[in-house]
Design a protein around this motif. Structure first.
Motif, PDB file in Angstrom:
ATOM      1  N   ASP A 199      -0.866  -7.206  -5.358  1.00 16.78           N
ATOM      2  CA  ASP A 199      -1.499  -6.204  -6.049  1.00 16.78           C
ATOM      3  C   ASP A 199      -3.060  -6.355  -5.832  1.00 16.78           C
ATOM      4  N   TYR A 200      -3.369  -7.579  -5.803  1.00 19.96           N
ATOM      5  CA  TYR A 200      -5.090  -7.737  -5.356  1.00 19.96           C
ATOM      6  C   TYR A 200      -5.056  -7.243  -4.030  1.00 19.96           C
ATOM      7  N   VAL A 201      -4.504  -7.548  -3.051  1.00 12.18           N
ATOM      8  CA  VAL A 201      -4.538  -7.272  -1.510  1.00 12.18           C
ATOM      9  C   VAL A 201      -4.483  -5.642  -1.386  1.00 12.18           C
ATOM     10  N   ALA A 212       3.294   3.875  -1.703  1.00 15.25           N
ATOM     11  CA  ALA A 212       4.405   3.709  -0.877  1.00 15.25           C
ATOM     12  C   ALA A 212       5.775   3.405  -1.758  1.00 15.25           C
ATOM     13  N   ALA A 213       6.948   3.864  -1.110  1.00 14.28           N
ATOM     14  CA  ALA A 213       8.289   3.462  -1.597  1.00 14.28           C
ATOM     15  C   ALA A 213       8.354   2.231  -1.977  1.00 14.28           C
ATOM     16  N   VAL A 214       7.994   1.090  -0.809  1.00 18.53           N
ATOM     17  CA  VAL A 214       7.834  -0.256  -1.043  1.00 18.53           C
ATOM     18  C   VAL A 214       6.794  -0.770  -0.592  1.00 18.53           C
ATOM     19  N   PRO A 215       5.616  -1.019  -1.544  1.00 17.14           N
ATOM     20  CA  PRO A 215       4.217  -1.359  -1.172  1.00 17.14           C
ATOM     21  C   PRO A 215       4.386  -2.832  -0.566  1.00 17.14           C
ATOM     22  N   ALA A 216       5.117  -3.740  -0.893  1.00 15.13           N
ATOM     23  CA  ALA A 216       4.841  -4.765  -0.100  1.00 15.13           C
ATOM     24  C   ALA A 216       5.310  -4.579   1.435  1.00 15.13           C
ATOM     25  N   LEU A 217       6.207  -3.762   1.634  1.00 14.71           N
ATOM     26  CA  LEU A 217       6.782  -3.237   3.115  1.00 14.71           C
ATOM     27  C   LEU A 217       5.502  -2.558   3.692  1.00 14.71           C
ATOM     28  N   LEU A 303       9.379 -11.227   1.024  1.00 14.17           N
ATOM     29  CA  LEU A 303      10.945 -10.740   1.110  1.00 14.17           C
ATOM     30  C   LEU A 303      11.424 -10.156  -0.201  1.00 14.17           C
ATOM     31  N   PRO A 304      11.104 -11.135  -1.322  1.00 13.78           N
ATOM     32  CA  PRO A 304      11.677 -10.661  -2.586  1.00 13.78           C
ATOM     33  C   PRO A 304      10.979  -9.438  -3.174  1.00 13.78           C
TER      34      PRO A 304
END
Length: 488
Positions: A199-201, A212-217, A303-304
């Motif tokens: 979240d910070y990044v 985005a649909a998948v923020p981490a991706l 990944l999680p």
């Protein structure tokens, strides 16, 4: 005194860092101060020297400073170390520059921290001046990089293989978050911390990923794109980082940590400068592959957050990581086209470039000089003679020159436009290793004049500087076998 520090990283949970204060030093003296960068940070470029020495040695803290040492882990030469962290560096805070961008202000060589791992936390003058010089040269080359604000001597000695004058560097960065920062929490199974760090990044570097649909991706995709672009920039100027560990891979896409780095003279893809890289892991030609490997390590930590189904998460992340190759190759080809004077694209361009590099490798031609002289040959075939001097015989490059000129006919630029394209792509001046060492030796002995002279030249790398023509030349044979060291 207040410097306008903000503390967004310090607002994260306590396990992200350790609260520390810089060690006091005996007699701080400013050796060099970057007035242009100070202006960017909205600080007084004519700051009182005694005050600057106190602040940038760590002897005094600004009233609004909250110093801390950041926690991180990392793969070092392929071996995972679960706890590294700032062992001799301290984040003073963040400053919003004149463009509204938040930037870290970081002391390096400021004493022990809980992450020092038995080290003294100090730094020697030579390596700190080296980081100042190379990082500012990279900035002038228009390559994303951390910047150097100041170097202050401490009036004390540090002990390596010999006693050396101590110093503290003040480094400015978009942030100091690394692949290894995520690895630190992944190694501890701290999924909550990984989510908070992500979240910070996003907030600091990739706000577009929030929706985005998948923020981490989306973050992984954005970081991959920046790394592909960065490594292509390194390769276009013959830069070799030397220690591409995951703890030296900044998620902002900046070049960070100028320890065992150098610029290639004679073109050899296997060139290594680091004294400890005995296997050539971080050679010039391996840099794209290592960057991709480092990104894969980042992907593992995310990944999680990519998908609850681990197999699906692996498939999605793998697709992103595999995409690095095409992104790098596309960016590198764009750079290399410009280096040989092309703005249009033809199918045979990659082969044409490969043939030039093969001829350079065969002749051990100087990387920077080859492209510099080629720029002149683009304006007039009379200049071919100067290019021939870099090769064993004219025949080594003559056939390629004929093919190149046939290709230029298909490019829409005028000769004047082509000359400008090549001027902006091919530096005349790089930090030649022997010149850097000579300047650092003089500086360590108390004479800063050679350092300032070299810095001034490197701040205008794309300009012809007739009075500095000797600085374009490669080292004599006696100085070609160059090694760099970590500096710790």
């Amino acid at each position: 005194m207040k410097l306008g520090f903000e503390h967004t990283y310090a607002a994260l949970p306590a396990r992200f860092y350790a609260r520390v204060e810089p060690a006091k030093v005996a007699d701080p003296q400013v050796v060099i101060f970057n007035r242009a960068l100070a202006t960017e940070l909205r600080w007084d470029p004519d700051m009182d020297e005694r005050q600057a020495a106190a602040l940038f040695s760590g002897n005094e803290l600004a009233q609004d400073s909250t110093p801390l040492a950041m926690a991180y882990a990392g793969h070092q030469f392929g071996t995972f170390v679960p706890q590294l962290g700032d062992g001799r560096a301290i984040l003073l805070g963040e400053v919003r520059d004149r463009h509204g961008v938040l930037r870290d202000v970081h002391l390096k060589g400021s004493g022990r921290t809980p992450f020092s791992r038995g080290g003294d936390g100090r730094a020697a003058l030579g390596p700190m001046l080296r980081e100042y010089l190379i990082s500012e040269a990279m900035h002038a080359l228009r390559i994303p990089t951390t910047r150097s604000l100041a170097v202050v001597t401490t009036g004390e000695q540090v002990y390596r293989t010999e006693a050396l004058p101590g110093a503290v560097l003040t480094r400015v960065a978009a942030s100091h978050i690394r692949v290894g920062t995520f690895q630190y929490f992944a190694a501890r199974g701290d999924q909550e911390a990984i989510k908070e760090l992500l979240d910070y990044v996003i907030d600091r570097h990739y706000p577009e990923a929030r929706d985005a649909a998948v923020p981490a991706l989306a973050v992984l995709e954005a970081i991959t794109a920046r790394q592909a672009a960065l490594i292509a920039e390194w390769m276009r100027v013959g830069f070799i980082h030397g220690v591409m560990n995951t703890d030296n891979t900044a998620l902002s896409g900046e070049t960070i940590d100028y320890g065992p780095c150098a610029f290639m003279d004679r073109y050899d893809p296997k060139t290594v400068f680091s004294s400890i890289d005995l296997g050539g892991r971080y050679s010039y030609t391996n840099q794209p592959g290592i960057a991709q490997w480092n990104l894969a390590r980042l992907a593992e930590t995310l990944l999680p957050l990519i998908d609850a189904d681990e197999q699906r998460a692996i498939e999605l992340a793998t697709e992103v990581i595999e995409g690095f190759v095409e992104q790098f190759e596309t960016a590198f080809l764009v750079h290399m086209r410009r280096k040989i004077g092309l703005v249009s694209a033809e199918d045979g361009d990659a082969d044409l470039i490969s043939l030039l590099l093969a001829a350079m490798q065969q002749a051990q031609a100087d990387f920077t000089l080859t492209f510099s002289k080629l720029s002149r040959a683009a304006q007039s075939p009379i200049e071919d003679a100067a290019l021939y001097e870099l090769f064993t015989a004219p025949a080594d490059i003559d056939g390629w020159l004929q093919a190149w000129r046939a290709r230029l006919v298909l490019d829409p630029q005028t000769p004047a436009e082509r000359a400008e394209t090549m001027r902006l792509a091919n530096p005349e001046f790089i930090p030649r290793n022997h010149r850097v060492e000579a300047a650092l030796q003089a500086a360590t002995a108390g004479d800063m004049q050679p350092f300032h002279a070299l810095l001034g030249i490197l701040q205008r790398p794309y300009e012809q500087q007739p009075d500095a023509a000797e600085f374009t030349q490669p080292p004599p044979p006696s100085e070609e076998k160059y090694k760099t060291f970590c500096g710790t």
